[in-house]
Each structure stands twice: as C-alpha cells, then as structure tokens.
Design a protein around this motif. Structure first.
Motif, PDB file in Angstrom:
ATOM      1  N   ALA A  33      42.634  38.556  43.936  1.00 26.15           N
ATOM      2  CA  ALA A  33      43.078  37.369  43.215  1.00 26.15           C
ATOM      3  C   ALA A  33      42.198  37.118  42.001  1.00 26.15           C
ATOM      4  CB  ALA A  33      43.048  36.151  44.137  1.00 26.15           C
ATOM      5  N   GLY A  34      42.817  36.642  40.936  1.00 29.58           N
ATOM      6  CA  GLY A  34      42.080  36.310  39.724  1.00 29.58           C
ATOM      7  C   GLY A  34      43.011  36.073  38.565  1.00 29.58           C
ATOM      8  N   SER A  35      42.448  35.629  37.455  1.00 29.68           N
ATOM      9  CA  SER A  35      43.268  35.354  36.276  1.00 29.68           C
ATOM     10  C   SER A  35      43.859  36.623  35.683  1.00 29.68           C
ATOM     11  CB  SER A  35      42.428  34.629  35.216  1.00 29.68           C
ATOM     12  OG  SER A  35      41.280  35.397  34.886  1.00 29.68           O
ATOM     13  N   VAL A  36      43.226  37.780  35.957  1.00 29.72           N
ATOM     14  CA  VAL A  36      43.741  39.075  35.517  1.00 29.72           C
ATOM     15  C   VAL A  36      44.201  39.834  36.743  1.00 29.72           C
ATOM     16  CG1 VAL A  36      43.206  41.255  34.367  1.00 29.72           C
ATOM     17  CG2 VAL A  36      42.175  39.129  33.554  1.00 29.72           C
ATOM     18  N   ALA A  37      45.484  40.174  36.790  1.00 31.46           N
ATOM     19  CA  ALA A  37      46.040  40.869  37.946  1.00 31.46           C
ATOM     20  C   ALA A  37      45.577  42.318  37.973  1.00 31.46           C
ATOM     21  CB  ALA A  37      47.565  40.803  37.924  1.00 31.46           C
ATOM     22  N   LEU A  38      45.345  42.835  39.177  1.00 34.47           N
ATOM     23  CA  LEU A  38      44.970  44.234  39.350  1.00 34.47           C
ATOM     24  C   LEU A  38      46.211  45.041  39.709  1.00 34.47           C
ATOM     25  CD1 LEU A  38      41.636  43.987  41.386  1.00 34.47           C
ATOM     26  CD2 LEU A  38      41.929  44.370  38.950  1.00 34.47           C
ATOM     27  N   GLY A 302      34.431  32.663  55.934  1.00 37.08           N
ATOM     28  CA  GLY A 302      35.819  32.778  55.467  1.00 37.08           C
ATOM     29  C   GLY A 302      36.295  31.547  54.725  1.00 37.08           C
ATOM     30  N   PHE A 303      35.891  30.372  55.206  1.00 33.37           N
ATOM     31  CA  PHE A 303      36.305  29.129  54.550  1.00 33.37           C
ATOM     32  C   PHE A 303      35.772  29.039  53.128  1.00 33.37           C
ATOM     33  CE2 PHE A 303      35.060  24.652  53.648  1.00 33.37           C
ATOM     34  CZ  PHE A 303      36.330  24.143  53.430  1.00 33.37           C
ATOM     35  N   LEU A 304      34.504  29.404  52.926  1.00 28.85           N
ATOM     36  CA  LEU A 304      33.939  29.280  51.584  1.00 28.85           C
ATOM     37  C   LEU A 304      34.493  30.355  50.652  1.00 28.85           C
ATOM     38  CD1 LEU A 304      32.128  27.534  49.923  1.00 28.85           C
ATOM     39  CD2 LEU A 304      30.200  29.020  50.456  1.00 28.85           C
ATOM     40  N   VAL A 305      34.784  31.545  51.164  1.00 28.65           N
ATOM     41  CA  VAL A 305      35.431  32.565  50.330  1.00 28.65           C
ATOM     42  C   VAL A 305      36.803  32.070  49.869  1.00 28.65           C
ATOM     43  CG1 VAL A 305      36.417  34.886  50.300  1.00 28.65           C
ATOM     44  CG2 VAL A 305      34.200  34.497  51.357  1.00 28.65           C
ATOM     45  N   LEU A 306      37.553  31.474  50.783  1.00 30.19           N
ATOM     46  CA  LEU A 306      38.864  30.939  50.421  1.00 30.19           C
ATOM     47  C   LEU A 306      38.739  29.815  49.394  1.00 30.19           C
ATOM     48  CD1 LEU A 306      41.926  30.720  50.857  1.00 30.19           C
ATOM     49  CD2 LEU A 306      41.466  29.201  52.796  1.00 30.19           C
ATOM     50  N   ALA A 307      37.793  28.904  49.610  1.00 28.08           N
ATOM     51  CA  ALA A 307      37.605  27.796  48.674  1.00 28.08           C
ATOM     52  C   ALA A 307      37.167  28.298  47.307  1.00 28.08           C
ATOM     53  CB  ALA A 307      36.567  26.814  49.228  1.00 28.08           C
ATOM     54  N   ASP A 308      36.297  29.308  47.266  1.00 27.64           N
ATOM     55  CA  ASP A 308      35.837  29.834  45.983  1.00 27.64           C
ATOM     56  C   ASP A 308      36.958  30.574  45.256  1.00 27.64           C
ATOM     57  OD1 ASP A 308      33.662  30.424  44.065  1.00 27.64           O
ATOM     58  OD2 ASP A 308      34.002  32.488  44.694  1.00 27.64           O
ATOM     59  N   THR A 309      37.795  31.278  46.010  1.00 29.14           N
ATOM     60  CA  THR A 309      38.941  31.953  45.390  1.00 29.14           C
ATOM     61  C   THR A 309      39.877  30.939  44.741  1.00 29.14           C
ATOM     62  OG1 THR A 309      38.804  33.717  47.050  1.00 29.14           O
ATOM     63  CG2 THR A 309      40.849  33.544  45.797  1.00 29.14           C
ATOM     64  N   LEU A 310      40.124  29.835  45.444  1.00 26.72           N
ATOM     65  CA  LEU A 310      40.958  28.776  44.856  1.00 26.72           C
ATOM     66  C   LEU A 310      40.270  28.158  43.643  1.00 26.72           C
ATOM     67  CD1 LEU A 310      42.183  26.961  48.095  1.00 26.72           C
ATOM     68  CD2 LEU A 310      43.532  28.441  46.601  1.00 26.72           C
ATOM     69  N   VAL A 314      42.934  28.445  40.671  1.00 24.39           N
ATOM     70  CA  VAL A 314      43.932  27.373  40.626  1.00 24.39           C
ATOM     71  C   VAL A 314      44.155  26.853  39.217  1.00 24.39           C
ATOM     72  CG1 VAL A 314      42.266  25.514  41.091  1.00 24.39           C
ATOM     73  CG2 VAL A 314      44.657  25.250  41.788  1.00 24.39           C
ATOM     74  N   LEU A 315      43.130  26.872  38.365  1.00 23.52           N
ATOM     75  CA  LEU A 315      43.265  26.465  36.962  1.00 23.52           C
ATOM     76  C   LEU A 315      42.817  27.584  36.030  1.00 23.52           C
ATOM     77  CD1 LEU A 315      41.938  22.767  37.009  1.00 23.52           C
ATOM     78  CD2 LEU A 315      44.310  23.547  36.983  1.00 23.52           C
ATOM     79  N   ALA A 316      43.017  28.821  36.456  1.00 19.57           N
ATOM     80  CA  ALA A 316      42.575  29.977  35.671  1.00 19.57           C
ATOM     81  C   ALA A 316      43.152  29.931  34.258  1.00 19.57           C
ATOM     82  CB  ALA A 316      43.018  31.268  36.367  1.00 19.57           C
ATOM     83  N   PRO A 317      42.340  30.327  33.263  1.00 19.75           N
ATOM     84  CA  PRO A 317      41.021  30.954  33.358  1.00 19.75           C
ATOM     85  C   PRO A 317      39.858  29.980  33.544  1.00 19.75           C
ATOM     86  CG  PRO A 317      41.655  30.825  31.078  1.00 19.75           C
ATOM     87  CD  PRO A 317      42.834  30.296  31.874  1.00 19.75           C
ATOM     88  N   GLN A 318      40.117  28.660  33.555  1.00 17.94           N
ATOM     89  CA  GLN A 318      39.026  27.714  33.807  1.00 17.94           C
ATOM     90  C   GLN A 318      38.625  27.762  35.280  1.00 17.94           C
ATOM     91  OE1 GLN A 318      39.955  23.694  32.726  1.00 17.94           O
ATOM     92  NE2 GLN A 318      38.005  22.872  33.452  1.00 17.94           N
ATOM     93  N   GLN A 319      37.324  27.675  35.551  1.00 19.39           N
ATOM     94  CA  GLN A 319      36.825  27.729  36.918  1.00 19.39           C
ATOM     95  C   GLN A 319      36.254  26.370  37.318  1.00 19.39           C
ATOM     96  OE1 GLN A 319      34.348  31.053  37.955  1.00 19.39           O
ATOM     97  NE2 GLN A 319      35.344  32.430  36.507  1.00 19.39           N
ATOM     98  N   LEU A 320      36.552  25.987  38.548  1.00 17.25           N
ATOM     99  CA  LEU A 320      36.055  24.731  39.094  1.00 17.25           C
ATOM    100  C   LEU A 320      34.812  24.973  39.941  1.00 17.25           C
ATOM    101  CD1 LEU A 320      39.445  23.210  40.340  1.00 17.25           C
ATOM    102  CD2 LEU A 320      38.237  22.656  38.221  1.00 17.25           C
ATOM    103  N   PRO A 321      33.924  24.000  40.051  1.00 18.51           N
ATOM    104  CA  PRO A 321      32.810  24.125  41.014  1.00 18.51           C
ATOM    105  C   PRO A 321      33.369  24.175  42.432  1.00 18.51           C
ATOM    106  CG  PRO A 321      32.424  22.328  39.462  1.00 18.51           C
ATOM    107  CD  PRO A 321      33.847  22.741  39.286  1.00 18.51           C
ATOM    108  N   VAL A 322      32.896  25.126  43.221  1.00 22.17           N
ATOM    109  CA  VAL A 322      33.459  25.301  44.555  1.00 22.17           C
ATOM    110  C   VAL A 322      33.181  24.085  45.433  1.00 22.17           C
ATOM    111  CG1 VAL A 322      31.414  26.455  45.501  1.00 22.17           C
ATOM    112  CG2 VAL A 322      33.667  26.942  46.457  1.00 22.17           C
TER     113      VAL A 322
END
Length: 346
Positions: A33-38, A302-310, A314-322
């Motif tokens: 997951a990310g602003s640039v698709a693989l 797992g919870f923090l990885v999921l939260a950091d991915t979001l 969620v507002l890519a390319p802008q990043q929110l503090p996890v």
C-alpha cells in the motif's frame, strides 16, 4: 461471554497462529500500500532483489522503504502492548498503560531538547533514550520500597500507591518542561516537535536493538507467566505460594521501562496502543498471562502497522502522525469495551 482460549495448549497455539497470520497479512499489505502503486508483475523481482540485500529498481526501493517502516511500526506497537500488560500486572490495574509512570514524558524531554537544539536525528533518538532511562532510574530510587514488595502484605491493592503517585508527579514535571520548550521553539522546528509528541513513524526503518529488547522481554515474561497469574489475584496469595513478589515487581518495572523507552525512541509518544490492545486481548482471550503476553505482542504490532499504513495512505501523498490514528481508533474501541464490561457487571 468471556473467552477461555487460554485454558488449553491446543487453543493457545491456535490463537497465536491466527494472530501471527493476521500480523503477517497486515505487514505484507503495508508493503504493497502507498501513494505509488506497485505493479504486480514487478513484485517477484523486487522481492528477490530485496532478499538478496541489493534493491534494484523503483519497485524494490519502495518495497524496501515500506517494509522497513512497517518493521519499525510492528516492533514499536508490540513493545507498547507488551509493556502495557506488564504495567497492568505491576500496578494490578487493567486501565494502566506504559506511560503511567512518566517514562514517556522523560523521553519527550530528551527528544524535544535535541530537536530544539537542531541536533541530528540520531541525537534525537539518543536524547529520548537518555530521558526515559533518567526518569526510570529516578522513579526506581524514589519508589524502591514499593518495587521491593515490602508493602504488599496486608495492604491489598495499595502496594503500588507510592509508585503510581511518584510516576504521576514526575510525568507532570516533565510535561511542564515540554510545554516550556514548545513555547520557546522557533517556527521552523515547532512542527517536527509537535509531530514527535503526537507520535510519528515517518523516516523510520528496521533496527536491531528494539527487536532484541522485545524478544528478550517476551521470553523472560513467559517464564514468569504462572507467577503473574497468581500475583494478579492477590500479592499476599502469591507470597504464600512461594512467589518472590519483590523480585517479580522489579522485573516488570525494568522490562516495561525498557520496552517503553525503545518504543518512544522509535516512534514518539504513540498513545492508546499499550492501553487498548492488552485490554482487548484480556477481554477476548482471558486473563491467563501464558496467552495474554504473546497475544498482546502480536496484536499490538499488527495494530500499529495497520494504523501507520492508514496514516500514510488515507490522505496520500500527505502523511498523518500515526498517533492521531491510534487515538481515533482506540478511543471508540476502548469506550465500547468499558460499556460491555459495565453491562456484564450489572
């Protein structure tokens, strides 16, 4: 109805296997997951070059960056959740979290002082670690009688009062220093300081030390799981059954402080992971520490990885503090859990 998954070895293994599979799935999703698709066609080659230790091409570089950040998120979340279980056992209160004794506030003082001085990133990490260690040592010196278990006999749940009050006072003093630094910080550095206070994993990557601390703490805690089960019921009963309560309490304090220090150094003051995840695992799997300790570790990571991915998508390319995402997710979940507990107690 409270789950009894922790009562048999087979169910404990099945539970941990399920949590491990879920954590692995979230980890893989974080890499994709990310602003640039693989592109799917490039993934096998990118993964092969990454495993070879020499990422080649844009896909491999992106995968390397994302998985490195996901690794940091996992070990940070796992450390906070494991520290939460230990802290709740130490103070015998399921609402305690890793930050209750002021270790995080001490780390904030050290890190923000380095940020205010314009120091390099590694000095910010060193400052956070030194601040956390300093507060832990001071707390131990001021409340060593509580940690020695000398006040446990005949005092019910009051054996941790001095420890808790000392931690709260030290945290308040540290937060006063943090407020002072934020008020005098120049505009150019204020944003980075605020992001660190909220909790942010941007720019983090795989590091060995937090994994070593997490693995060592989990292995040692698992050896004391039965003693923790007894002490959770009553300290006097634990003493009568031969449990060295003072030694166990010092172990819990040391491990939870080290875990919190590593987590705060990696990602800043990320809230609610050490409170919500242990509470949710205790609600789902029961209070048996033989299952609770590893389950909270896997679930927290797992919870923090999921939260950091979001946070970064969620507002890519802008990043929110996890830390914003963990609070937005953790608050309603925790309130729901409290409501369910209230309904069952009526």
């Amino acid at each position: 109805m409270k789950s009894t998954l922790g009562t048999s070895p087979a169910r404990r293994r099945a539970t941990l296997a399920l949590l491990g599979a879920g954590a692995l799935a979230v980890f893989v999703g974080a890499g994709l997951a990310g602003s640039v698709a693989l592109p799917a066609a490039e993934l096998p080659g990118a993964l092969a070059s990454l495993l070879a230790g020499a990422p080649e091409g844009m896909a491999a570089t992106l995968l390397d960056l994302r998985l490195g950040r996901a690794s940091s998120a996992f070990v940070t979340g796992a450390a906070l959740a494991l520290a939460g279980v230990m802290m709740q056992a130490l103070v015998r209160n399921p609402l305690a979290d890793p930050y209750v004794l002021g270790v995080s506030a001490g780390a904030a003082v050290g890190a923000l002082a380095a940020l205010l001085a314009g120091a390099a990133l590694w000095l910010v990490d060193a400052g956070a670690l030194l601040g956390a260690v300093a507060v832990s040592l001071l707390l131990y010196l001021l409340a060593r009688r509580d940690l020695g278990g000398k006040r446990s006999a005949g005092h019910g749940g009051g054996e941790s009062s001095v420890l808790l009050l000392t931690g709260v006072v030290l945290a308040s003093a540290c937060m006063a220093l943090v407020t002072l630094m934020l008020s005098v910080a120049p505009e150019s550095r204020l944003r980075g300081m605020v992001f660190w206070m909220i909790g942010d994993l941007a720019g983090t990557s795989w590091r060995l030390l937090p994994w070593l601390v997490l693995g060592g703490a989990l292995l040692l805690a698992r050896r004391h799981a039965r003693a923790l089960n007894v002490m959770a019921l009553h300290a006097d009963a634990a003493v009568a059954l031969g449990v060295e309560v003072g030694r166990l309490r010092r172990f819990l304090f040391l491990c939870s402080s080290l875990l919190t220090a590593c987590a705060v150094t990696s990602g800043g003051s990320i809230g609610f992971v050490g409170l919500v995840v242990p509470h949710a695992c205790r609600h789902a799997f029961g209070p048996d520490h033989r299952i609770l300790l590893p389950a909270a570790t896997l679930a927290g990571g797992g919870f923090l990885v999921l939260a950091d991915t979001l946070a970064r998508t969620v507002l890519a390319p802008q990043q929110l503090p996890v830390g914003v995402l963990t609070a937005l997710i953790g608050v309603p979940v925790f309130l729901f859990q409290l409501h369910q507990l209230h309904l069952r107690s009526r």
